[in-house]
Design an enzyme around this catalytic site. Structure first.
Site, PDB file in Angstrom:
ATOM      1  N   SER A 232      -0.898  13.539  -6.191  1.00  0.00           N
ATOM      2  CA  SER A 232      -0.042  12.087  -5.610  1.00  0.00           C
ATOM      3  C   SER A 232       0.110  11.003  -6.880  1.00  0.00           C
ATOM      4  O   SER A 232       0.820  10.210  -6.591  1.00  0.00           O
ATOM      5  CB  SER A 232      -0.537  11.566  -4.398  1.00  0.00           C
ATOM      6  OG  SER A 232      -0.119  12.343  -3.367  1.00  0.00           O
TER       7      SER A 232
ATOM      8  N   SER B 137       2.611  11.039  -3.578  1.00  0.00           N
ATOM      9  CA  SER B 137       2.765   9.861  -2.628  1.00  0.00           C
ATOM     10  C   SER B 137       2.746   8.745  -3.212  1.00  0.00           C
ATOM     11  O   SER B 137       2.991   7.712  -2.264  1.00  0.00           O
ATOM     12  CB  SER B 137       1.822  10.062  -1.336  1.00  0.00           C
ATOM     13  OG  SER B 137       0.553   9.935  -1.794  1.00  0.00           O
TER      14      SER B 137
ATOM     15  N   LYS C  17      -0.793   0.712  -4.729  1.00  0.00           N
ATOM     16  CA  LYS C  17      -0.295   1.426  -3.401  1.00  0.00           C
ATOM     17  C   LYS C  17      -0.596   0.915  -2.113  1.00  0.00           C
ATOM     18  O   LYS C  17      -1.592   0.527  -2.137  1.00  0.00           O
ATOM     19  CB  LYS C  17      -0.578   2.842  -3.554  1.00  0.00           C
ATOM     20  CG  LYS C  17      -0.133   3.805  -2.666  1.00  0.00           C
ATOM     21  CD  LYS C  17      -0.718   5.286  -3.136  1.00  0.00           C
ATOM     22  CE  LYS C  17      -0.030   6.499  -2.308  1.00  0.00           C
ATOM     23  NZ  LYS C  17      -0.796   7.857  -2.687  1.00  0.00           N
TER      24      LYS C  17
END
Lengths: 406, 406
Positions: free
Chosen positions: B137, B113, B35
Site C-alpha cells: 500500500s 491504499s 494517511k
C-alpha cells in the site's frame, strides 16, 4: 492501591470453556491456557479490567492466530487466565479479579502481568500457557513461580487477535514446566526464524546485573553458573563493557519506562479520557500520569538512545555470544509487603531495568528455574541475538540437562 | 463496487489542520502529510471509512509516535490524506471519499491504499508523506504516481497510534519525490537498525518478475538495468533459484492473501459482525468473504511455508545480495477500466504476488521512479536483507544518481 488488593488468593482462571484440538500434531496430549488479553472466539476479552470489558463487550468472532496454531497442533485449550489490570504491572496483583496463587511460594506474589498463566502452569492445571510480555510480563511471573518463560524476538510470534499495549515492545510469550514442552510449543508458534550463530556460543555473565541482585540471589545462582563454566566458554562483563557505552539498569528502566508510557497512552488515552472507565486507583493514577508527566517531545532523543543500545547489543550477540543474568534481581515479594509504600520503592524499577535488556533490543530471552532462596524460586535468564530463538532454546535445554537444573 | 466509485477525482486531503514543528532539526523546511489511519491528536482517525469513523468517534488524545518524531525533527504537518476504505486495496479508489488524482497520469488510478499520500507528494502539495504498507500500500501508489516509496523492515518504525490491519505485516512507510528527502525522513523514523552487508552488494534481477511484467514494462526498465550492470556486479535468477524452492508469484499471492485475510478478520470481524457498519459493497463482500472462505485451520501450513520462504530469502540477502524487480508488473490501470469486471481479473493478484516478496519476508524495499510507459510512471524496486534499511537507502541513492534516474 492498597494491600487488600492482594487478597483473596484466587483461582488463576477467569473462564474455563474448553476447546478440543483440530487435529493430532506436535502438541498431542498437552493442555494449555491463554492470558485474558488474547482473543478466544465467542468470549469477551477482559484484559484484567472490568472497565475495559464493559467498554469492549463485542465478543471476538475468531480465535487469535496463536490459539489457532495451538489447536491445529493437537493441544487442548483449558481456559483463560487472570491478567494484571490492562496488562501493565510486574506484580500479579489485580484489584478486581484477585491475585492468583504462587503454587511454589504461597506467601509470595506470583508476578505479572501474565500472573494467571504462570500460576496455572506452576500449579499443574495446564502443561503450558501463553502470556504477553512487553516489559517483563512473561519472564517475571515465570521466575517467581519457578517455571520456564520465553519472550520471543519481537515480531516472531503473531500478535494478531491480541490486545495491544505498546506495539513496539509487545510479544506473545510461552510458559511451561519443562524446557522440552517449551521447545515444542515454540516450534509451533514461531512464524519467523533468523540465522543461528556461526561459532559455538560464549556465555557472558552480565556482571552488573549479578551485582545488583547481590547476596542471596548471587549465592543461589552460583552453583549453576559454576557448572556452566565447566562445560563451555564463559566471560564476565558489565552492560557498559558489552555495549561500549555508559548504560546501566537505571538508564534502561528510565528509557523503557518512558517509551512504554508514550505507546500505552496511544493505546488507552482516548478511551480513558472520553469514557472515564472504572479503573483501580493505581491504574487510573498511572495512566493519567503518562499524559501529564511525559514530555512527548523527548521521543526522538529516547528512541535514538534505544537504537544505539539495540545496535551495540546485537553486534555483541551476533558473534554467537549468549548473555546470562538473573531474571529478577529480587525474589518475589511477600503478599503482605504489597502496601501503598511498596509502589514507591525500588522493586519495579530494578525488575524493569533488567527486563529492559531484551524489551529494548528486541532479542529473545528464556528464563529457567534453576534455584531457590529458602524455597522461593528464582530464575536465571539467557539471551541470544535477534531471530536466534531456536538456537537459544537448544542451548538452554542443553545447559539445563548438563548442569542439573533444579 | 461499480465504476462510479472512481469519480470524482478528489483532493488528496481529508483534513488540513496544520501543526508546526516543535524544534529545528534534520527536516527543517520540509512539509508532510499523514494517511488517515495514523493518529493526529484531536482529529478522529477515519480509516477511509465513514462506518469506521462513526463507530470510533473518540478523538485521539495524542499523536502517533511517527508524527511526534517528525514534528520533533523540524517538519511541518499539512494534513491528513485519503486512504482506501479500511486500508485494504491496491487501487486508490474510495467509494466515499473519491479517488485522489494521479498528478503524473491524470487518466490513471493513483494506486492504494496510501492513495492520498502518494497524490499529495506527486502533486507537490507536500515534500513527503507517510502511508502504511501491509501488502503493497505504499509501494504500489508510489510507483503509479512516479515517486519514491519505502516499506521498512517490519517493526523498524513504530506503529503505535496507527490503526492495525494485519499486525504481522503492517508497516509505516514513507513517500517522497527525491531519494535525498526519503533518506532524511528514514533517518528520523527508524527506531531499529540491523547490520549492513559485509561485502559489496550484488544486484540480482528477479527474472520471473521481469518476465511476468513482460513487453512494455521490461522495455521501459531495460535502460536503467543496463546502467546498473555497467557499474556493479549483477546476476539474474528466478525466485525459485533464489530460494531453492518452487515458489512463484501466484504462490506468493495466495499465501499472503490467506495470511492477511485471517489477520484482517481478527482486526475487523467483531466490529463488522456486531455493529453491521456502513461499508461499500466491495468492502463488505471482501470482509464477509474472509469469514466464510478461509479455513482458519490452514494457518499452520501457510505459516510454515512462509517461515521457509523467509529463511531462504534472508539467507540469500544476508550475503549482501540486493534484489531488483519491477514494483508493479502492470502500469497503473486507466480510471475507466475500474469496472466490476476488473475485480475479477488478474491485476490485483499479480501486484500482490510481487509485493508479497517483502511483505512475507519482512525485509525492506524501496521503489524508485526510473521510467515511464508513454508518460505513465513505473517503478523499479530494490530489496535488502532484514534490518539493512539504511544500507539499502544508500545503495538506491547511489544507483539513482549514477544511472541517471528519470
Amino acid at each position: 492501591m492498597n494491600s487488600c488488593e492482594t487478597t483473596p488468593l484466587s483461582d488463576p482462571f477467569v473462564s474455563q470453556k474448553t476447546h478440543a484440538p483440530y487435529a493430532p500434531g506436535a502438541l498431542d496430549g498437552l493442555t494449555f491456557a491463554l492470558k485474558d488479553n488474547i482473543d478466544v472466539a465467542r468470549e469477551v476479552t477482559g484484559y484484567g479490567s472490568p472497565g475495559w470489558k464493559d467498554a469492549h463487550a463485542a465478543e471476538p468472532v475468531a480465535h487469535a492466530i496463536c490459539m489457532e496454531q495451538l489447536l491445529g497442533a493437537g493441544a487442548t485449550f483449558k481456559g483463560k487466565t487472570i491478567s494484571d489490570e490492562l496488562a501493565y504491572s510486574l506484580l500479579g496483583v489485580n484489584a478486581f479479579y484477585g491475585t492468583p496463587a504462587n503454587p511454589k511460594a504461597p506467601d509470595r506474589i506470583p508476578g505479572g502481568s501474565s500472573s494467571g498463566s504462570a500460576s496455572a502452569v506452576a500449579g499443574k492445571q495446564v502443561d503450558f500457557a501463553l502470556g504477553t510480555d512487553t516489559g517483563g510480563s512473561v519472564r517475571v511471573p515465570a521466575a517467581n513461580c519457578g517455571i520456564w518463560g520465553y519472550r520471543p524476538s519481537h515480531g516472531a510470534i503473531s500478535v494478531s487477535g491480541v490486545l495491544p499495549l505498546a506495539p513496539s515492545y509487545d510479544t506473545v510469550g510461552i510458559m511451561a514446566r519443562t524446557g522440552e514442552v517449551l521447545e515444542k510449543v515454540m516450534g509451533v508458534l514461531l512464524a519467523e526464524e533468523g540465522q543461528g550463530p556461526t561459532a559455538p556460543p560464549t556465555v557472558c555473565f552480565v556482571d552488573d546485573v549479578f551485582q545488583l541482585a547481590g547476596g542471596q540471589m548471587a549465592e543461589a545462582l552460583a552453583p549453576f553458573q559454576r557448572k556452566i563454566a565447566e562445560m563451555c566458554r564463559t566471560q564476565t562483563a558489565t552492560l557498559s563493557e558489552i555495549t561500549a557505552s555508559h548504560v546501566n539498569w537505571r538508564w534502561l528502566f528510565e528509557n523503557l519506562g518512558y517509551l512504554l508510557s508514550i505507546e500505552i497512552w496511544n493505546s488507552f488515552g482516548a478511551w480513558v479520557t472520553h469514557d472515564k472507565p472504572r479503573l483501580s486507583p493505581g491504574a487510573a493514577a498511572g495512566l493519567h500520569g503518562y499524559a501529564e508527566a511525559s514530555d512527548r517531545k523527548d521521543i526522538q532523543c529516547r528512541l535514538t538512545f534505544r537504537k544505539t543500545f539495540q545496535r551495540q547489543l546485537n553486534d555483541f550477540l551476533s558473534g554467537g555470544n549468549i548473555l546470562c543474568f538473573p531474571t529478577t534481581v529480587d525474589p518475589a515479594p511477600r503478599l503482605d509487603e504489597i502496601t501503598p509504600a511498596f509502589y514507591e520503592g525500588d522493586y519495579v524499577p530494578r525488575s524493569m531495568g533488567v527486563n529492559a535488556i531484551s524489551s529494548l533490543s528486541r532479542a529473545p530471552q528464556i528464563t529457567m528455574p534453576v534455584a531457590d532462596i529458602q524455597g522461593v524460586p528464582v530464575g536465571l535468564s539467557f539471551m541470544a541475538g535477534y531471530g536466534q530463538d531456536t538456537t537459544l532454546m537448544g542451548i538452554c535445554n542443553l545447559l539445563y540437562s548438563r548442569c542439573g537444573g533444579h
